[in-house]
Scaffold this active site. Structure first.
Site, PDB file in Angstrom:
ATOM      1  N   ARG A  91     -52.591  19.231 -33.516  1.00  0.00           N
ATOM      2  CA  ARG A  91     -52.918  17.803 -33.572  1.00  0.00           C
ATOM      3  C   ARG A  91     -51.915  17.032 -34.432  1.00  0.00           C
ATOM      4  NH1 ARG A  91     -55.324  20.064 -30.336  1.00  0.00           N
ATOM      5  NH2 ARG A  91     -57.346  19.618 -29.432  1.00  0.00           N
ATOM      6  N   GLU A  94     -48.913  16.589 -32.229  1.00  0.00           N
ATOM      7  CA  GLU A  94     -49.196  15.549 -31.233  1.00  0.00           C
ATOM      8  C   GLU A  94     -49.081  14.164 -31.856  1.00  0.00           C
ATOM      9  OE1 GLU A  94     -52.386  16.161 -28.250  1.00  0.00           O
ATOM     10  OE2 GLU A  94     -53.183  14.272 -29.009  1.00  0.00           O
ATOM     11  N   SER A 117     -37.670  11.618 -47.658  1.00  0.00           N
ATOM     12  CA  SER A 117     -37.302  12.988 -48.031  1.00  0.00           C
ATOM     13  C   SER A 117     -38.463  13.952 -47.784  1.00  0.00           C
ATOM     14  CB  SER A 117     -36.931  13.046 -49.516  1.00  0.00           C
ATOM     15  OG  SER A 117     -36.604  14.374 -49.869  1.00  0.00           O
TER      16      SER A 117
END
Lengths: 149, 149, 149, 149, 149, 149, 149, 149, 149, 149
Positions: A91, A94, A117
């Site tokens: 997830r 995604e 960073s």
């Protein structure tokens, strides 16, 4: 003379001992006075521990010096891509596929040409109560670095 | 009868118009009263807009009905993997490779077996002033969903 | 309203104009007072130029405002992996495959746990005369960043 | 009769012995009078050592003849691509993706059609003090080879 | 202290014991009062079992506590892509390649912008007699989740 | 003489016309008296239509003979893997990764050595009301084929 | 101002003109007094031609200055991997898979640690009559380069 | 009953014995009266040996019957793609990427539609003295096979 | 309790025993009265054997019950893609790349929309004498299955 | 001067003309007196046609000289891997994954060390009536080539 126990073998032993002793990741983090996300990542092999951190954790888990030696060692960082398709981890991937280009636009608009960073960086993890179902809140917090020649 | 302008072609026109008119993503988000990460993602093709949202944005950017029609359309979501190696986006992928398994452990410890939803989900973006250099703060905030048969 | 000329289309026009006018990359770098590796990379689409830089380069090359607009735009950085197998580029990749782990060891030994920044970073390019055949000397010079939570 | 210890198994033993004895890569390079980048790469399995080099290093590290035999053997060179995504190594790959095509242009402009050799080649590693943070300086220095039929 | 038996090693032992004792997956599901698809998936390593479920199954199969411990552990979910080309599994993947975009269209038409959950989800398996040859009937039944910011 | 309009170009025209005329996939399926999943898949390019089906659909959508000719043509079936990572489609792939091996076990237990046909096959799609949130119910229903030499 | 005709577009024009005029690759090589393998490779886009070579070839083929300009340009070398599976090319790749490690052993045995240069390199092509069927004879002839720090 | 020693395990034993006894590949080829490239390839696992060849080689190397049995076995041919990026082998792959399409053109021009066989095929290896540095000369010599229905 | 011997480990034992006892695949097929292609595939792990078939084969080969148990087990079918590049197998893959689309056209022309089953399917293998060199004749014979909703 | 029409563009025109004129692949094969699998493959771009074959086919299909020129041209053979997952073609690939190693064993047992040629090769296609459903019968018939140095 034996090679050092690999980071993944050490992580397997840590995970097993943690479950058998009924200790939480927070317990381990508390023992060494470090943030819980950092501690968990380090014990899974992503950060080197100091000698003292490694020793305290191993004592708490009943693990020996070979594990502690491995935990102190400088890691080669990263995760087997196969594991990134586990639904709980996926997830996040995604979300990056959906929001990555938008975050890039917003970083450039707000800060100019550069990056967040991932080294001067911390990750927060929290549970936020919500009447419609509690929420997982993960915060990526990294220093902005501008492209500088 | 023409096919609908593709989402990526519409996004190219939005980006060009935004730069030429000197509008920020926040200006566009303000115009439609929506969060800035959501708005940016939608204009880059990752969320469908309502008819009114699409119309207002296109009017502000001087774009015509063919763009608005594209912005309203249901997207196929995702990002070309080649773009994920852009350094600004890649740092998020690197963070996931380093901290993904730790976040999985902590979600399971805190919530049990399940995931952070990427659908009932929002992303926050902020700049946090810091004397050592300002920081990019990105928050992933998703409802916990437990595996439930 | 037209979309912005893509970075790669602009680079093709720059390369063609450069050859037809007989200008070197150093000539172009000199015109804008910037280092030659930076200038070449920027004109190939890897760095945004300021409005003044883009204007001066385009005037020198006889290219119009659509190219200048593209050169100013924030890039998505990276190179098509197919191009990395060109023999002249591939030798750098081969050197990284042979010496990468050694460089990692030496960075950690000398600096501790961290990385050489590729953002606060410059690349030098020089020809060094040598009786056995002149040499290509490329210098990667980046700020050390330590893992800091 | 046993097969020769693999180069990677030998490297694991070298790394472990080095840490346990508190020796630096420079100490090992000094022992054999060879450059430190070359020595580190050779001990990690990327270059064959002479019999004398292998013997001296193994004596210093307390390793036996099976390791020395492996260190003398001709290697198959290269690095597992999975390791190239370690952040410390990845920054070099990212720099190549950003600056590779520019370096190709400059090599051709300065030298004509050809390549920087990765065989007649040396790599330098240095720390350069800098008030804004010390810098990693890596130099690739290879003989130019022109395409010659 | 030993690491926990891996989920795949435990699954191999379950499969072997099941065949040697002549037990069906339904027998095992019946023993723990859980649906047969869920039980099979759990025993193959895709779901954690409760302590009681693991104990009952292991007793029925004649397997010891190390297997039970593994069955209780939180899994990393997913299947080796190589196994997905087994013809019996591949037909599902082929159906998805042929009908996936159509299902997406129909979900959006019926429910709006969102997904079928694979977490709040169950799978049914049945044999349907048919004079032209009995049929395999597999049902995917998941809660609709709408994109909700 | 021109080549036949490609299946994907025809699908783009169908989708655009459908939205502009405000017709649902069910309306189109009803017009030709065919199941809605089959009709949607056929119009997206996965099944050939009969001349009459193609003509009726094109008349309803105001599309001309070049589209009808394309809809009648035998397709090369399948979906670009990039589209399979759209979240709405991906959940089916994830379900297959989690439950595929279990379904294989159950097919073999119930039917013996063989497969569920993806050719003698139909897919059902339904919305099931549920007080905890309506559910997407997708049924894969294929003839069992036993390995038969 | 137009970009330079791409190397592959120029190659398509060369191939078409060659066939229509009934000229062989040897005719073209003869015209410029260069080896036939070099000439063919150059006209397919793998080597830059001198101004005179490009002009003579284009005159012979009836092609204009835009093609000549492209032929003079510095190439990015390499072949689309898809083309390497053409059976006529693939047999060379197969030979490399079967004999590559043996050639490596023999180079090291005969010359020591180093490589056959692919830059200071020529390729011969000949037909050798043989009563059992004529033979294709391809010779790779490259300068040995020893690993030299 | 044990499985046959794998070809790669046998090759490791051959390589180790060869080095320890100070025998060259040519010595081994001479012992069995076979060409040196063929012999080296066979001992590395790419060709089956006759019983007599295997026996003589194993006697010379002091290896036992289990190695001889493996050397006689029919191989599955090919090389792990990871090894093809070793610099000494890679130069052949690079030459193929640069000259492959040209060789295809020349084979078709000289012989018609067909291929150079990689089965009725031999590889020659030689060192050619040259005042500018000795050269590696590798000859691929295969029967032409025309496409014949 | 031990896991079942893997199909590939069983195949290795079958192959070794077959060679040591001097039995052909036809001998084994004859012993169980099954077609030789089927028998060979089954013994290599691609089909389950009946208890009687497994027992007879193991008796003939001098292998024990653990092998027989493995041969009876339901397989996960398929071949490691690396093995498909063995030249003897690759020629079939090449033929498919050259003739696959033509076979698709001819199946559709002759039978309509559908496929050749790979389940209700048999493979024949024969040697056909030919004065120009004997020929390998492989026949794929599968039931036509029409797309049927 | 124009480049030659690509093989795939020519194939699209052939396919369209064939459907519009109601001609079968057999009609086209009959017109040129060639086998139907060969003819179909050639028209799809996998074999060069003679001038007369190309002319006759184009006349029958009403296509002009640019198509005929393309059909005569030497092809680069092979199929886009994406098309190999079309179900009708995929069943052949699946059969190869299941039976490829068995065919290799049988070729070696019957013929010795060598391959079935895919060049001196023909493919047969037939429909075999069967009361249980007609069958697709595809025959691969290639000359055996023994490994011969």
């Amino acid at each position: 003379m034996d090679p050092i126990l690999s980071k993944s073998a050490a992580a397997d032993l840590v995970v097993a001992a943690r479950l058998r002793r009924g200790l939480s990741w927070s317990d381990l983090a508390g023992e060494i006075g470090a943030p819980v996300v950092w501690t968990t990542a380090a014990l899974l092999g992503q950060h080197p521990m100091t000698a003292e951190q490694a020793e305290r954790v191993c004592r708490m888990l009943g693990l020996d010096e070979t594990v502690a030696e491995s935990l102190r060692r400088q890691p080669t960082r990263g995760t087997d891509p196969a594991l990134l398709s586990d639904p709980t981890i996926y997830r996040f991937a995604e979300a990056l596929a959906v929001y990555g280009p938008a975050l890039k636009e917003l970083i450039h608009e707000e800060f100019g040409d550069g990056i967040m960073s991932a080294i001067n960086f911390r990750v927060g993890f929290a549970r936020r109560p919500d009447p419609d179902g509690d929420r997982v809140v993960v915060t990526f917090d990294g220093k902005f670095l501008d492209y500088r020649w």
